[in-house]
Structures are given as C-alpha cells and as structure tokens.
Design a protein around this motif. Sequence first.
Motif, mmCIF file in Angstrom:
data_model
loop_
_atom_site.group_PDB
_atom_site.id
_atom_site.type_symbol
_atom_site.label_atom_id
_atom_site.label_comp_id
_atom_site.label_asym_id
_atom_site.label_seq_id
_atom_site.Cartn_x
_atom_site.Cartn_y
_atom_site.Cartn_z
ATOM 1 N N GLY A 21 -4.003 9.652 -3.426
ATOM 2 C CA GLY A 21 -3.080 8.983 -4.337
ATOM 3 C C GLY A 21 -1.635 9.345 -4.056
ATOM 4 N N LEU A 22 -1.393 10.609 -3.706
ATOM 5 C CA LEU A 22 -0.046 11.059 -3.357
ATOM 6 C C LEU A 22 0.466 10.326 -2.125
ATOM 7 C CD1 LEU A 22 2.239 13.202 -3.829
ATOM 8 C CD2 LEU A 22 0.998 14.676 -2.256
ATOM 9 N N ILE A 23 -0.380 10.195 -1.130
ATOM 10 C CA ILE A 23 0.012 9.502 0.107
ATOM 11 C C ILE A 23 0.271 8.026 -0.167
ATOM 12 C CG2 ILE A 23 -0.764 8.832 2.410
ATOM 13 C CD1 ILE A 23 -2.400 11.439 2.468
ATOM 14 N N SER A 78 6.835 -4.121 -5.792
ATOM 15 C CA SER A 78 6.263 -2.816 -5.487
ATOM 16 C C SER A 78 4.865 -2.692 -6.076
ATOM 17 C CB SER A 78 7.160 -1.709 -6.051
ATOM 18 O OG SER A 78 8.430 -1.712 -5.427
ATOM 19 N N ALA A 79 4.711 -3.193 -7.300
ATOM 20 C CA ALA A 79 3.390 -3.178 -7.921
ATOM 21 C C ALA A 79 2.405 -4.010 -7.119
ATOM 22 C CB ALA A 79 3.481 -3.691 -9.358
ATOM 23 N N GLY A 80 2.871 -5.153 -6.626
ATOM 24 C CA GLY A 80 2.002 -6.003 -5.805
ATOM 25 C C GLY A 80 1.556 -5.305 -4.530
ATOM 26 N N ILE A 81 2.465 -4.565 -3.891
ATOM 27 C CA ILE A 81 2.110 -3.822 -2.684
ATOM 28 C C ILE A 81 1.092 -2.733 -3.012
ATOM 29 C CG2 ILE A 81 3.011 -2.263 -0.911
ATOM 30 C CD1 ILE A 81 5.668 -3.833 -1.124
ATOM 31 N N TYR A 82 1.297 -2.049 -4.118
ATOM 32 C CA TYR A 82 0.382 -0.990 -4.556
ATOM 33 C C TYR A 82 -1.004 -1.570 -4.844
ATOM 34 C CZ TYR A 82 -0.689 3.497 -6.856
ATOM 35 O OH TYR A 82 -1.213 4.727 -7.204
ATOM 36 N N ILE A 83 -1.016 -2.725 -5.488
ATOM 37 C CA ILE A 83 -2.294 -3.391 -5.795
ATOM 38 C C ILE A 83 -3.014 -3.754 -4.507
ATOM 39 C CG2 ILE A 83 -3.311 -5.489 -6.772
ATOM 40 C CD1 ILE A 83 -1.066 -5.351 -8.908
ATOM 41 N N PHE A 87 4.042 11.208 -6.740
ATOM 42 C CA PHE A 87 3.588 12.090 -7.806
ATOM 43 C C PHE A 87 2.783 11.320 -8.854
ATOM 44 C CE2 PHE A 87 4.412 15.045 -11.473
ATOM 45 C CZ PHE A 87 3.783 16.149 -10.921
ATOM 46 N N MET A 88 3.205 10.090 -9.146
ATOM 47 C CA MET A 88 2.458 9.261 -10.084
ATOM 48 C C MET A 88 1.061 8.954 -9.550
ATOM 49 S SD MET A 88 5.538 6.740 -11.334
ATOM 50 C CE MET A 88 4.416 5.396 -11.678
ATOM 51 N N GLY A 89 0.973 8.645 -8.255
ATOM 52 C CA GLY A 89 -0.330 8.390 -7.659
ATOM 53 C C GLY A 89 -1.220 9.619 -7.687
ATOM 54 N N TYR A 90 -0.622 10.773 -7.476
ATOM 55 C CA TYR A 90 -1.356 12.044 -7.565
ATOM 56 C C TYR A 90 -1.868 12.284 -8.976
ATOM 57 C CZ TYR A 90 -1.232 17.027 -8.873
ATOM 58 O OH TYR A 90 -1.484 18.241 -9.437
ATOM 59 N N LEU A 91 -1.012 12.075 -9.975
ATOM 60 C CA LEU A 91 -1.394 12.314 -11.363
ATOM 61 C C LEU A 91 -2.512 11.379 -11.805
ATOM 62 C CD1 LEU A 91 2.091 12.826 -13.080
ATOM 63 C CD2 LEU A 91 0.387 14.573 -12.534
ATOM 64 N N VAL A 135 -5.295 4.267 -14.170
ATOM 65 C CA VAL A 135 -4.179 3.357 -14.455
ATOM 66 C C VAL A 135 -3.442 3.787 -15.720
ATOM 67 C CG1 VAL A 135 -3.529 0.974 -14.955
ATOM 68 C CG2 VAL A 135 -5.343 1.445 -13.307
ATOM 69 N N ALA A 136 -4.196 4.166 -16.750
ATOM 70 C CA ALA A 136 -3.571 4.596 -17.997
ATOM 71 C C ALA A 136 -2.666 5.802 -17.774
ATOM 72 C CB ALA A 136 -4.642 4.918 -19.029
ATOM 73 N N CYS A 137 -3.104 6.721 -16.937
ATOM 74 C CA CYS A 137 -2.297 7.909 -16.664
ATOM 75 C C CYS A 137 -0.982 7.533 -15.981
ATOM 76 C CB CYS A 137 -3.081 8.886 -15.797
ATOM 77 S SG CYS A 137 -2.195 10.422 -15.457
ATOM 78 N N GLU A 138 -1.045 6.664 -14.994
ATOM 79 C CA GLU A 138 0.188 6.260 -14.317
ATOM 80 C C GLU A 138 1.111 5.492 -15.255
ATOM 81 O OE1 GLU A 138 0.587 5.145 -10.329
ATOM 82 O OE2 GLU A 138 -1.505 5.506 -9.794
ATOM 83 N N ALA A 139 0.540 4.632 -16.094
ATOM 84 C CA ALA A 139 1.354 3.859 -17.031
ATOM 85 C C ALA A 139 2.023 4.747 -18.059
ATOM 86 C CB ALA A 139 0.484 2.807 -17.728
#
Length: 250
Positions: free
Chosen positions: A41-43, A68-73, A142-146, A233-237
């Motif tokens: 997730g961090l990467i 950016s959200a679209g790329i992440y999705i 960091f958000m992806g890691y969390l 997803v809830a954690c990142e949001a």
Amino acid sequence: MWFLRYLAVMWNLLTRLPRLMDGIYPEESTSGALALAPLVGLIMGCMVGLVSIPLSWFLPPLVWPLWSAGIYIWLGWSLHLDGLADLCDGLGSGRRGEGMRAVMKDSRIGAFGVMGLILALGSWAGSLGSFPWFKLPVTLGFMGYLGRLSLLSCAWAGRYPWESGLGKVFVGRLGVAHLALGATWGLLALPVLGPVVLVCGPSIAVLLGVGCARWMNSRLGGVNGDVLGAVEVACEAIMAPLLGALWLPM
C-alpha cells in the motif's frame, strides 16, 4: 526467500501491475503474507502521489484529485472499493448474519453502496487538494500504508466461519508478530512525517480495524473479504483529512 514470496503474493493480489512471480497466489501456507500488505500500500500510494504532482500543476484544483483517484482505482484500489460498496449495501439492508451476507454477495450495487463510494471518494479526493504538491508522494504513500494496516488488523482480530472465500486464507490466521511487522513499514516515512503523525496514524488504523472486526463478528458472524476491503477504504477516507490536520500545520 520468504520475504520475496510473501511480497509477490500481496503484489499480485493488490495491484494490477506486472506480476512479480508467476503462479504465486494466496493460500493457507502464505497467510502471513498479509503482513506485507501495508508495504505494498505504501508503494502504491507513493506511485499515485508521484503521478499526481504534474496533474496538480496543469489541471484545475477540483479536477486533478479525481484523476488521482482514478489512477489509484485502476492500480488496484478497485478491489477494496468493491468491498466497501457491498458492506454498505449489507448494512443498509438492516439484516444480520447470513441474511446480510446474502445481500453483500449480490453482484448488483444498491443505493447504500453508491452513497458509500461517493462519501469515501469525496473525502479522499477532497482532502487531497489541501496538500502541497511536494508532499503528495509521502502523503498518499502513508495513506496507502494506513489503509492496509487497518485491513491487516481487521483480519487479525476477525474470525472466518464460512467454508470458502478469499478471506479464509487470512482471517483468524495471523498473530501479533504479523501485526507488528505490518506496522513497522511506516517507519520508512519517519524522516518526513515525524513521530507525532507516525504514532497517531497507525494507532487510529489499528483501532479502526480491530473495532470493525469485533462489530462484524457480532453483526455478520465474521469478517470476510468485503469487510477487509471496506475497512481499508474507510481508513483512508478518515485519515486523509486527519493527516491534513496533524501534518500541514507543522
């Protein structure tokens, strides 16, 4: 080497990028690989953050976070968003146990699922625009890691009573050592984030994951793959606006 094997399991499961090793899939013998999910997730988050920098330069402030959200999705976040939509529909149905699980297994998305996605993506993308461009890689990393740390803690505290499903590979098969290993990957961001953020962020992520697991153990009967995706997803949001409050004033 166990590290490379576990990393390949998580990389192949969580991303759409070229596979690290062919023929490597999640199975009971690799349940501990979930401890490397926060690293993946961090990467992933860092990669999205790097791409987001030029987007923030050339696109309007209300547009580039959505791109950016679209790329992440596309990169792999869609796996977790699907779980969030299913869980929202299940909770919205007002059912419990197998009745709730039947709603979640329906491939069609309902009104509660749509609203859950809108709120989560709105919080994620809306918060993104508040960060300076030079902080985007480490912030999204960091958000992806969390998010994956919360998923890991949910799998650690949950139980899986069903006969089949991807969640059976991970849920209830992890120990404290796996949770501790998953948390340590956040230390890679220590030089940039500082100790306050590095303590508060993982603590909230773990509490959210454990709390969700206990709730679903009672409400649903256990923790399945949809629950794991939803808590990620809830954690990142939740953490996106909190990171702005914790980090930006420093």
